[in-house]
Scaffold this active site. Structure first.
Site: not given
Length: 295
Positions: A89-90, A102, A104, A129, A132
């Site tokens: 994640n970023l 996210h 993914e 989630c 995603c």
């Protein structure tokens, strides 16, 4: 060196600690594992395929950049070539939360930008989630994609997203990661613009037709690019800037090293990435110049 990589090594299975160290601490490690490297780790560890992927998640999560949440999520996707791609994640301090990527999305775009045309499975720290799940439903391999979580049996994406809405519902037959060349050209010869145009020509934007690409040049000369990844549900779409930022972080560089940026997009597209690209880069560093070209 990424200190969280070192911490991940400390907690790695003893049987593969030395082999993993040789791989992940190598100067040319690019947050991927070749099929041969993964096979060697499987043999040395004695673990099952899914067990090894789960054991490797801390190495993916080590690339997380989460200044807002301090919540580090890793993901690993396996491309159709057999190569494994890390993602994490970023978050971008100072930018609105919609600019977050996210884990993914990170791993998938990592594989996409390195030439994969689909993924067979994804392994994640936490249950994906809804955002995603919808993002993954855009993929070329969405119907076959398998999802693996720690201490869970493998499940298909379609089990996580029953009665799903996807590209076919809007009459689109090409999924995200389809090999594309939109063949757009420009007379502009500035290298950073040429790189952004190349990313544009790979982008997936069947709904707005706003093909677009971003390139980021670092103070050290490296250039990272991102193509736009549009989604049938619109909101889970991943802008080209975020895709480029992901490539930069997974290569071990920092936002502070960005010296120049370029955005190229289609003039007649029904949306534009210009305002969001400018505002997000301004949150990172207001002194980053952005070259813009609408073709």
């Amino acid at each position: 060196m990424n200190s969280r990589i070192t911490l991940a090594l400390e907690s790695a299975p003893t049987a593969i600690k030395a082999l993993l160290s040789d791989i992940v601490l190598a100067d040319n490690f690019d947050a991927t594992l070749s099929p041969e490297q993964f096979a060697s780790l499987l043999q040395a560890s004695g673990l099952a395929d899914d067990e090894l992927r789960i054991a490797l998640l801390p190495f993916a999560a080590a690339y997380s950049y989460a200044p807002l949440s301090d919540f580090y999520v890793g993901a690993i996707v396996r491309g159709l070539s057999g190569t494994l791609y890390f993602g994490a994640n970023l978050e971008i301090a100072g930018a609105q939360l919609g600019q977050t990527v996210h884990a993914e999305q990170s791993a998938i775009s990592h594989a996409w930008m390195k030439g994969e045309q689909g993924i067979s499975d994804i392994t994640i720290n936490f249950s994906p989630c809804g955002h995603c799940r919808q993002f993954m439903n855009e993929l070329t391999t969405a119907k076959e994609l398998k999802v693996q979580l720690p201490q869970r049996d493998e499940m298909s994406l379609q089990e996580y997203l029953p009665d799903s809405f996807g590209p076919a519902d809007l009459g689109v037959t090409t999924g995200l990661m389809t090999k594309l060349d939109h063949k757009h050209t420009t007379e502009e010869t500035t290298p950073i613009v040429v790189e952004a145009l190349a990313a544009l020509n790979r982008s997936h934007a069947p709904y707005t037709k706003n093909l677009s690409g971003v390139s980021l040049q670092l103070t050290s000369g490296e250039v990272f690019t991102g193509a736009y990844a549009e989604n049938a549900a619109f909101n889970p779409s991943l802008p080209p800037l975020q895709v480029a930022l992901i490539q930069l972080k997974l290569a071990g560089f920092d936002f502070e090293q960005i010296e120049n940026a370029a955005l190229v997009e289609i003039a007649e597209g029904s949306i534009s990435h210009l305002a969001d690209t400018q505002s997000t880069l301004e949150a990172i560093n207001p002194d980053i110049p952005v070259t813009y070209l609408a073709i």
